[in-house]
Design a protein around this motif. Structure first.
Motif, PDB file in Angstrom:
ATOM      1  N   ASP A 191       0.288  -2.267 -16.905  1.00 51.90           N
ATOM      2  CA  ASP A 191      -0.815  -2.421 -15.977  1.00 51.90           C
ATOM      3  C   ASP A 191      -2.135  -2.181 -16.717  1.00 51.90           C
ATOM      4  O   ASP A 191      -2.371  -1.097 -17.245  1.00 51.90           O
ATOM      5  CB  ASP A 191      -0.641  -1.389 -14.848  1.00 51.90           C
ATOM      6  CG  ASP A 191      -1.521  -1.711 -13.667  1.00 51.90           C
ATOM      7  OD1 ASP A 191      -2.356  -2.621 -13.801  1.00 51.90           O
ATOM      8  OD2 ASP A 191      -1.364  -1.071 -12.625  1.00 51.90           O
ATOM      9  N   PRO A 217      -5.474   0.574 -13.577  1.00 46.92           N
ATOM     10  CA  PRO A 217      -4.851   1.061 -12.338  1.00 46.92           C
ATOM     11  C   PRO A 217      -5.783   1.011 -11.128  1.00 46.92           C
ATOM     12  O   PRO A 217      -5.305   1.023 -10.002  1.00 46.92           O
ATOM     13  CB  PRO A 217      -4.451   2.495 -12.664  1.00 46.92           C
ATOM     14  CG  PRO A 217      -5.173   2.848 -13.896  1.00 46.92           C
ATOM     15  CD  PRO A 217      -5.564   1.603 -14.598  1.00 46.92           C
ATOM     16  N   THR A 218      -7.103   0.928 -11.349  1.00 52.85           N
ATOM     17  CA  THR A 218      -7.982   0.902 -10.175  1.00 52.85           C
ATOM     18  C   THR A 218      -8.087  -0.497  -9.598  1.00 52.85           C
ATOM     19  O   THR A 218      -8.660  -0.701  -8.555  1.00 52.85           O
ATOM     20  CB  THR A 218      -9.405   1.351 -10.550  1.00 52.85           C
ATOM     21  OG1 THR A 218      -9.904   0.457 -11.550  1.00 52.85           O
ATOM     22  CG2 THR A 218      -9.420   2.753 -11.065  1.00 52.85           C
ATOM     23  N   VAL A 230      -0.902  -5.779 -10.716  1.00 48.31           N
ATOM     24  CA  VAL A 230      -0.246  -4.482 -10.619  1.00 48.31           C
ATOM     25  C   VAL A 230       1.124  -4.616 -11.256  1.00 48.31           C
ATOM     26  O   VAL A 230       2.081  -4.993 -10.600  1.00 48.31           O
ATOM     27  CB  VAL A 230      -0.113  -4.026  -9.163  1.00 48.31           C
ATOM     28  CG1 VAL A 230       0.209  -2.548  -9.114  1.00 48.31           C
ATOM     29  CG2 VAL A 230      -1.373  -4.313  -8.402  1.00 48.31           C
ATOM     30  N   ARG A 260       0.835  -1.205   0.000  1.00 45.54           N
ATOM     31  CA  ARG A 260       0.000   0.000   0.000  1.00 45.54           C
ATOM     32  C   ARG A 260       0.867   1.251   0.000  1.00 45.54           C
ATOM     33  O   ARG A 260       0.534   2.235  -0.655  1.00 45.54           O
ATOM     34  CB  ARG A 260      -0.935  -0.015   1.207  1.00 45.54           C
ATOM     35  CG  ARG A 260      -1.863  -1.212   1.204  1.00 45.54           C
ATOM     36  CD  ARG A 260      -2.645  -1.291   2.485  1.00 45.54           C
ATOM     37  NE  ARG A 260      -3.562  -0.176   2.570  1.00 45.54           N
ATOM     38  CZ  ARG A 260      -4.752  -0.176   1.984  1.00 45.54           C
ATOM     39  NH1 ARG A 260      -5.171  -1.221   1.323  1.00 45.54           N
ATOM     40  NH2 ARG A 260      -5.539   0.868   2.093  1.00 45.54           N
ATOM     41  N   ASP A 319       2.184   1.661  -3.490  1.00 45.09           N
ATOM     42  CA  ASP A 319       1.201   2.026  -4.513  1.00 45.09           C
ATOM     43  C   ASP A 319       0.493   3.349  -4.240  1.00 45.09           C
ATOM     44  O   ASP A 319       0.176   4.080  -5.171  1.00 45.09           O
ATOM     45  CB  ASP A 319       0.150   0.914  -4.644  1.00 45.09           C
ATOM     46  CG  ASP A 319       0.742  -0.333  -5.266  1.00 45.09           C
ATOM     47  OD1 ASP A 319       1.900  -0.258  -5.717  1.00 45.09           O
ATOM     48  OD2 ASP A 319       0.063  -1.369  -5.287  1.00 45.09           O
ATOM     49  N   TYR A 320       0.210   3.615  -2.966  1.00 37.43           N
ATOM     50  CA  TYR A 320      -0.605   4.804  -2.691  1.00 37.43           C
ATOM     51  C   TYR A 320       0.137   5.874  -1.906  1.00 37.43           C
ATOM     52  O   TYR A 320      -0.434   6.901  -1.599  1.00 37.43           O
ATOM     53  CB  TYR A 320      -1.869   4.426  -1.904  1.00 37.43           C
ATOM     54  CG  TYR A 320      -2.584   3.235  -2.440  1.00 37.43           C
ATOM     55  CD1 TYR A 320      -2.986   3.214  -3.787  1.00 37.43           C
ATOM     56  CD2 TYR A 320      -2.845   2.138  -1.660  1.00 37.43           C
ATOM     57  CE1 TYR A 320      -3.632   2.121  -4.310  1.00 37.43           C
ATOM     58  CE2 TYR A 320      -3.492   1.030  -2.180  1.00 37.43           C
ATOM     59  CZ  TYR A 320      -3.876   1.024  -3.500  1.00 37.43           C
ATOM     60  OH  TYR A 320      -4.508  -0.062  -4.015  1.00 37.43           O
TER      61      TYR A 320
END
Lengths: 780, 515
Positions: free
Chosen positions: B444, B447-448, B453, B100, B103-104
């Motif tokens: 990818d 992306p959502t 990924v 996480r 990615d975020y």
């Protein structure tokens, strides 16, 4: 002994770590360990050969029988000469063989080191599980070594074939070993062999062991993996596929032969398959033009020979077997190294391109001829001594004669392909230009010379060979006494056969027409490679068909299976022995009858509804009906809960269904199986209800728990309502759990809804944080 | 001592509530989860030590003596599985956090993931220590509710549809579960497991058989026993790697645990157990064949998961000490290995950008570390010695041979065949995807969607978590002695549940008197 094995593994790690700096010299470091092991075992040779077996034990998981016992006896001793002695030589050779700056040497050296350790463990193991552990470890090492970096398709295919075939054998062997251990009550191989059990299970076990033998030692019909494995670097082949790993099967045979040599389920298949393999391998070797593949088929053939000898289960055969085991390990590794040298110094190993190599590199030729002479059975080499003994072992008439004919024929072929090798590799061919040979240095020649000369030394000094191998046949309880190893047995059948083999071999080589008529006439069923490929594609087919048939991807089908399982289960319980209630009472209160009918009608109508909303409404008729039944039964609180839930559900449904088409969109597919589904659901429902009636009828005493609840509600929980007392006091923790479930469900629904809303607003961005997804966008 | 039993349940539950309130403080939220799970690991280790030396630890919640209140009990089996599960949940959480953050970004907190994950952990713990059939149901519900949320998070509509297969089948199973409890209560008048054991024996054989088989079906759905397994390969692969890892590692095994617990404690061993032996063999073979037919690596692993559930059923069905020991060892091994495989697989797909086995190439050359992290558990799963799978399998093979009935031989044969098929399946992945020249990663696709990924970025904590779990699997090799000792003692407890009953019911007089 444990220390030696551990040292191999440790060096494997070290080699990996220093590979970048040490380059190809990692092989020299890796060679040190088997060399030291060899020296150490030799230093204790006097005791070992006198029959004094050394034992070491390491406890692993004794509760489930996992305990490592290592035992060094004569058979292990001979194998260690090949495993560690030849191993050290091959490793040293590899240091000179690898090109400077070659990639992947660290990996290869590490794997070889692990392999050498595993092989050492295999020949020392005295308990079945340790044997299996090292057995499979050699399989995995072989897979990785054959596959290399896996870039070439051939390498991958061969690696997989080697893995699968030997893994089948390994698992079968494991099954056999466990059966044997169970039958004899011990995990120790030495004890099993000393007091061999018998019976049907033991016969099955022995056949399973043989599967392990024939796969690992590349016997018919599993042999094609071995020639396929020749895609590995030549020193790897010299070690794994000539001296060490492929001998594991023969070793297993030799290990158990003193216990089971007289059991037909053991020796008959071994001798038959061994003989066949010897002939087929020899025949195929005659046809090959690639020196290495030629040797590979030669190895297959020789392994067949060894399988016959070790499997026959007599003293004389055992003596011949162990002598040839030693001889073969020495000459075959030397020959593979010769091919390695030729390949490295000329760039080819194809008979059709090589010419004049012998003239340009006489030393190499001399050593090669020495090794080949041992293979062909020329005096005074160890191969000759062994072969003489082998012939003698089968001169006792009866079925032995068939075997004698087979191995004599096999020897003819051996001589023929030996000559073919000499001619192909070293001769100066008139129709070919001389191949350019860069002169091999001492680093390459030395390792070739050592095993080749060892064969000569053992042959000439026969008593020395006798002291090494005699202990093994002495342990065999079956068959007549074996005569001693000797170069000169006097004139008799064995010598006659040796001469016959040499002459016949020359003739077969000289007049290829004598065997070429066979080409294309052998039944195609004998083509084992095609058999393997068919088996693998067949397996893939079966897998696809079975999975395609079962995994249909339809939720209704899955639910159907579950319901069928339920009614089968409930039904089984009922037919077997469930007492019927003494009296049937159809209702307690007349009101229950119309309510029950209403519920049933609602359920029936829901199934046949065409519009979604109609179906939902009928379903809620069921729910309200049940709530009404609760009231009749005297449970107003339950009924209230049910009414609330039902109403809430209905409201939610109405909101959701607004977004759907009014009619079921896939009405046709719903209709097609409707009655089937109805039948399954109804049967399950009826049986479960019936079970409810029958099971509650079977209760002998009224539930103590409910009585206690009623009694304690006021005193302990201060509640006059028992249900409340249970929910918030006696079983409050359940309620906590259910509240958690509710909270989780709410959070989940909220996250889904929010996600849907956000993605509707910003279709390209993710739900949790727009900043984050922007960052992700930017980074891409 | 009793706190040791309740903490693994209550701690994550409270932490989940706290975590939900801390959605603005990402770092604290992460630390909270990690600390709580670490505490559970320590707690479980201590508990295992206590239970192994002093016998089961019982808690009668609220002081209401069994069978009236809810009983929590940790015996050797429960404590052992608690420990193993806690190790897995901790590693997976570390992996997820790493993912996480990668990615975020570090500042992004989570509204759903952390709380739900902790709730899941709580449910799993409760399932192990619950000594009450209805409470077990509650534990399953807690676990499942959290899993519904986790499987439908951050995905596309089509994946939600696949997730619905999971949700609906699970709900159907829950419905059956509660029906089963109703029938059990109707027949015996109790839901306390120890008390049930006494009452059940008085019932006619047909009813015992019916209830026993019904429990088998209910837990069989959860455990993905053939032919009740269809939902698993269709739904698990649609979740992101760490979620699948924890589902695959734990949820099915909780089903197996419930099966082992109820069948040994509540029912006598019956002749009809050949049914379970047959189903176990079928599970092994059907699952392994399914794996061979797959191209999607996640689906392949899911089928292998199904297949290896069969080994545990096999051990349970043999119902002898060695078989039970083997089953327990297998559960322990499989929880760790299957979770590590899915995590490793998550690392692989991040680099290749695809889940298709044929679509990848040369992973070993391009990412040697990841290749090793995949290869070790894969070998273990295939039962290659000396890895953990081999250790567990050996016990089962011996148990099968010891039983010496024709059907037991057939099942042992099926187990051996399955080992080979597993080796073929993972060997194919290795040869096709890991060997060869590295291919360019696929971009990818969405992306959502967290499933694939292909960002080619993995953080250190992701590899550390995977490595840690792989190392835990390797550790089994070295602690095989003590582990098999505990497993054998746990198996003895299971086959002679009198001490379990005594501890739960015998204490009731004392606990009741203290009121």
């Amino acid at each position: 002994m444990l220390l030696a094995i551990a040292l191999h593994m440790l060096v494997a790690v070290i080699v990996l770590l220093i590979a970048r700096r040490a380059g190809r010299w990692v092989f020299a470091i890796a060679a040190a360990v088997p060399a030291v092991t060899f020296a150490w075992v030799m230093s204790g040779s006097a005791a070992t050969l006198a029959g004094d077996a050394r034992v070491e034990t390491l406890s692993w998981a004794p509760k489930i029988g996992l305990e490592s016992v290592l035992r060094l006896d004569v058979l292990s001793f001979v194998m260690i000469i090949l495993v560690s002695g030849v191993g050290a030589v091959v490793f040293a050779f590899y240091a000179a063989y690898a090109k400077p700056g070659e990639r992947g040497v660290g990996r290869t050296a590490a794997l070889l080191s692990v392999f050498a350790g595993a092989m050492l463990g295999l020949v020392l193991a005295d308990d079945i599980f340790t044997l299996y552990v090292f057995w499979e470890l050699t399989t995995v090492c072989s897979f990785l070594l054959v596959g290399g970096d896996g870039v070439s398709r051939a390498a991958r295919r061969s690696a997989v074939q080697a893995l699968l075939v030997t893994a089948i054998g390994g698992l079968a062997m494991l099954g056999g070993l466990v059966l044997l251990a169970e039958a004899s009550g011990t995990y120790r191989i030495s004890e099993i062999v000393a007091n061999p059990p018998s019976g049907a299970a033991v016969n099955v076990a022995l056949v399973l062991l043989l599967v392990g033998v024939v796969t690992k030692s590349a016997q018919v019909p599993f042999h094609p993996w071995l020639p396929g494995a020749m895609v590995a670097p030549t020193p790897v082949s010299a070690y794994l596929h000539a001296a060490a790993m492929v001998k594991a099967g023969v070793y297993l045979l030799a290990r158990f032969a003193p216990g089971f040599g007289d059991v037909p389920a053991w020796w008959v298949p071994a001798v038959v398959l061994g003989s066949l393999t010897m002939l087929i391998g020899g025949y195929r070797a005659l046809r090959e033009t690639d020196l290495k593949t030629l040797l590979a088929y030669g190895t297959v053939s020789q392994l067949g020979f060894l399988t016959v000898l070790m499997g026959a289960g007599t003293r004389a055969a055992a003596l011949a077997g162990i002598t040839l085991l030693l001889a073969h390990g020495l000459f075959k590794s030397a020959l593979f190294l010769v091919v390695g040298v030729i390949d490295r110094q000329t760039g080819t190993r194809d008979i059709r391109h090589l010419s004049g190599v012998g003239r340009q590199s006489p030393a190499l030729a001399v050593f090669a001829v020495l090794a080949l002479a041992s293979m062909a059975g020329l005096p005074p080499l160890l191969g000759f001594v062994g072969k003489e003994t082998a012939f003698e072992a089968f001169t006792y008439g009866g079925t032995d004669t068939f075997v004698l004919v087979a191995i004599a024929l096999g020897s003819v072929l051996t001589v023929a392909y030996s000559i073919r090798f000499v001619w192909g590799a070293f001769a100066t061919k008139t129709d070919l230009p001389d191949t350019a040979v860069s002169t091999p240095g001492i680093g390459l020649l030395g390792p070739v010379a050592l095993p080749a000369l060892a064969g000569l030394v053992f042959g000439v000094a026969t008593p020395l060979a006798s002291t090494v191998v005699d202990g093994y046949p002495a342990a065999m309880p079956f068959g007549p006494e074996a005569s001693d190893l000797a170069l000169w047995h006097g004139i008799g059948v064995p010598l006659g056969l040796s001469v016959l083999a040499l002459v016949g071999g020359y003739l077969v080589y000289r007049y290829p027409a004598s065997w070429q008529w066979l080409c294309g006439r052998l039944p195609s069923a004998l083509n084992a490679q095609r058999g393997y490929e068919r088996a693998v594609t067949g397996l893939d087919d079966v897998a696809h068909k079975v999975t395609g048939r079962l995994q249909v991807g339809s939720l209704p089908a899955y639910l159907g299976v579950i319901l069928v399982a339920v009614f089968v289960v409930a039904g089984v319980g009922m037919i077997s022995d469930t007492p019927l209630p003494a009296e049937w009472r159809w209702f307690d209160n007349p009101l229950q009858v119309p309510l029950a009918l209403l519920v049933l009608a609602g359920a029936w109508a829901a199934v046949f509804a065409h519009r979604r909303i109609t179906a939902v409404l009928f379903a809620s008729v069921v729910g309200y009906g049940i709530a009404a039944l609760f009231i009749v039964d005297g449970g107003p609180d339950l009924a209230l809960a049910q009414f609330l839930v039902e109403s809430l559900t209905l409201v939610v449904f109405v909101f959701v269904l607004r977004r759907f088409p009014a009619h079921f969109s896939n009405l046709k597919s719903i209709r097609s199986f409707r009655f089937g589904k109805l039948a399954v659901a109804a049967t399950a429902g009826i049986l479960v209800s019936l079970a409810g009636v029958l099971y509650s009828g079977a209760r002998t005493e009224s539930p103590t728990a409910s009585q206690e609840y009623a009694e304690r509600a006021v005193s302990e929980a201060g509640a006059s309502n028992v249900v409340n007392a249970i929910i918030v006091d006696f079983r409050a923790f359940d309620t906590v759990g259910e509240i958690t479930v509710l909270a989780v469900a709410a959070a989940g629904a909220a996250s889904l809804i929010l996600a849907a809303q956000r993605s509707a607003r910003r279709p390209t961005e993710s739900d949790e944080d727009s900043k984050a997804s922007k960052r992700k966008e930017a980074s891409r | 001592m009793t706190a040791l039993v309740t903490l693994p349940v209550l701690l994550p539950l409270l932490a989940a509530a706290l975590s939900l309130m801390l959605t603005r403080f990402a770092t604290i939220q992460r630390l909270l989860g990690l600390i709580v799970l670490l505490l559970i690991v320590l707690d479980a280790a201590w508990l295992l030590q206590v239970v192994d030396s002093e016998g089961p630890v019982v808690v009668q919640l609220g002081g209401h003596a069994a069978p009236f209140g809810i009983t929590m009990i940790a015996d050797r089996l429960a404590a052992l599985l608690l420990l193993v599960s806690a190790v897995v949940t901790l590693s997976v959480l570390l992996f997820s956090i790493g993912q996480r953050i990668t990615d975020y970004g570090r500042d992004t907190s989570s509204t759903a993931f952390h709380p739900m994950y902790l709730v899941l952990c709580s449910g799993v713990s409760l399932a192990y220590v619950s000594g009450d059939l209805f409470n077990l149901f509650v534990a399953f519900e807690i676990m499942l509710a959290a899993s519904y949320v986790l499987i439908t998070r951050r995905t596309t509509a089509s994946r939600i549809r696949a997730g619905m297969t999971y949700v609906i089948v699970s709900l159907a199973a829950s419905l059956l579960f509660i029906t089963m409890i109703a029938l059990v209560y109707a027949a015996t008048g109790t839901v306390n497991l120890a008390d049930l054991a006494d009452k059940m024996g008085a019932l006619p054989d047909g009813i015992q058989l019916g209830l026993s088989l019904l429990m088998l079906v209910v837990f069989g759905i959860k455990a993905a026993m053939v032919p009740l397994h269809f939902w698993l390969p269709d739904s698990y692969p649609t979740a992101p790697a760490p979620i699948t890892a924890v589902f695959a590692g734990l949820l099915t095994k909780v089903g197996v645990y419930a099966m082992i617990r109820t069948q040994t404690l509540v029912f006598d061993h019956m002749e009809s157990w050949t049914v379970l032996l047959v189903l176990g063999s079928l599970t092994m073979i059907v699952g392994a064949l399914g794996a061979i037919a797959q191209d999607d690596i996640n689906r392949l692993l899911s089928f292998l998961l199904v297949s290896h559930i069969g080994f545990m059923l096999f051990g349970l069905a043999l119902f002898n000490e060695l078989g039970m020991t083997g089953a327990i060892l297998y559960v322990v091994h499989h929880i760790i290995v299957q979770a590590s495989l899915f995590l490793a697989c998550g690392l692989v797909t991040r680099h290749t950008g695809t889940v298709s086995v044929n679509g990848m190439s040369g992973v070993a050359k391009a990412y040697p570390l990841i290749a090793v992290l995949f290869a070790l558990p894969a070998l273990s799963l295939a039962g290659i010695p000396p890895f953990s799978g081999f250790i567990a399998k050996i016990a089962l093979f011996q148990a099968g041979v010891q039983e010496a009935t024709p059907i037991a031989y057939v099942a042992t044969g099926a187990a051996i065949l399955t080992s080979l098929l597993t080796l073929y399946a993972v060997g194919r992945v290795w040869v096709v995807s890991f060997w060869g020249e590295p291919s360019t990663p696929h971009p990818d696709p969405d992306p959502t969607d967290e499933l694939i990924v292909g960002t080619r970025v993995t953080s250190r904590s992701m590899t550390t978590a995977t490595g840690g779990l792989v190392a835990a699997g390797l550790l089994i090799i070295f602690v095989a002695g003590p582990l098999s000792g505990i497993s054998e003692r746990a198996a003895t407890d299971l086959l002679d549940p009198s001490s379990y009953r005594e501890v739960v019911l015998g204490d009731s007089a004392i606990a009741g008197g203290g009121e």
